[in-house]
Design an enzyme around this catalytic site. Sequence first.
Site, PDB file in Angstrom:
ATOM      1  N   CYS A  99      -1.374   3.541   5.467  1.00  0.00           N
ATOM      2  CA  CYS A  99      -0.962   3.134   7.032  1.00  0.00           C
ATOM      3  C   CYS A  99      -1.993   2.164   7.421  1.00  0.00           C
ATOM      4  O   CYS A  99      -1.103   0.995   7.790  1.00  0.00           O
ATOM      5  CB  CYS A  99      -0.349   3.781   7.449  1.00  0.00           C
ATOM      6  N   HIS A 111      -4.121   7.805  11.445  1.00  0.00           N
ATOM      7  CA  HIS A 111      -2.681   7.006  11.091  1.00  0.00           C
ATOM      8  C   HIS A 111      -2.323   5.737  11.903  1.00  0.00           C
ATOM      9  O   HIS A 111      -3.633   5.901  12.976  1.00  0.00           O
ATOM     10  CB  HIS A 111      -1.316   7.991  11.310  1.00  0.00           C
ATOM     11  N   HIS A 122       5.298   1.862  11.520  1.00  0.00           N
ATOM     12  CA  HIS A 122       5.091   2.462  10.473  1.00  0.00           C
ATOM     13  C   HIS A 122       5.106   2.379   8.545  1.00  0.00           C
ATOM     14  O   HIS A 122       6.343   3.089   8.592  1.00  0.00           O
ATOM     15  CB  HIS A 122       3.962   3.775  11.428  1.00  0.00           C
TER      16      HIS A 122
END
Length: 178
Positions: A115, A25, A37
């Site tokens: 992301c 991530h 994010h």
Amino acid sequence: MALTQRDEKPKAGDCIEIFRGNYQHWALDVGDGCVVHLAPPCEAPGGAANKMVSVLCEKALVQKNGLWDVVGNHEWRVNNDLDKKYEHRPVQVIVRDALDVVGCELPYNVVTRNCEHFVNELRYGKAESRQIIRHCLLTQQSTTWPRHSVMRNQRLGTALRFSEAIISTGPCTLEMAV
């Protein structure tokens, strides 16, 4: 070697790579111990334990959270490795643009607009995901990448390039670049 939580603190504008087992991530440091994010449901603090949710979801929310809330117990590092390939945008512009899209729901696709694409677009102006490229190379899959486009926050007038066709997402829209 890149920094980890045991080393120097990240600086505003730094890309943060968080290791979640089979995937990473990504978040962007915006200062004061916070990150921005692109969070599909499984990546929101307190999100679902089933990480397959991110593969299936079509939208994600841009969130601002504390670094440790996003990292949890996972390993992480500052990863600005694309600095070798691209010149990063001015830090104040990176942070301003990241904060301007907080709260926007954006189209999400684990392959074409995840992301990592989001964070690299903010830092470099280039929506690129090396983990997807690595995966495609490892599995010898070919991927057709979408045309380059512009994400525009109509509420604040901020424009960021992001890859996808025109899609309305409330106060944020994605428009084809001219």
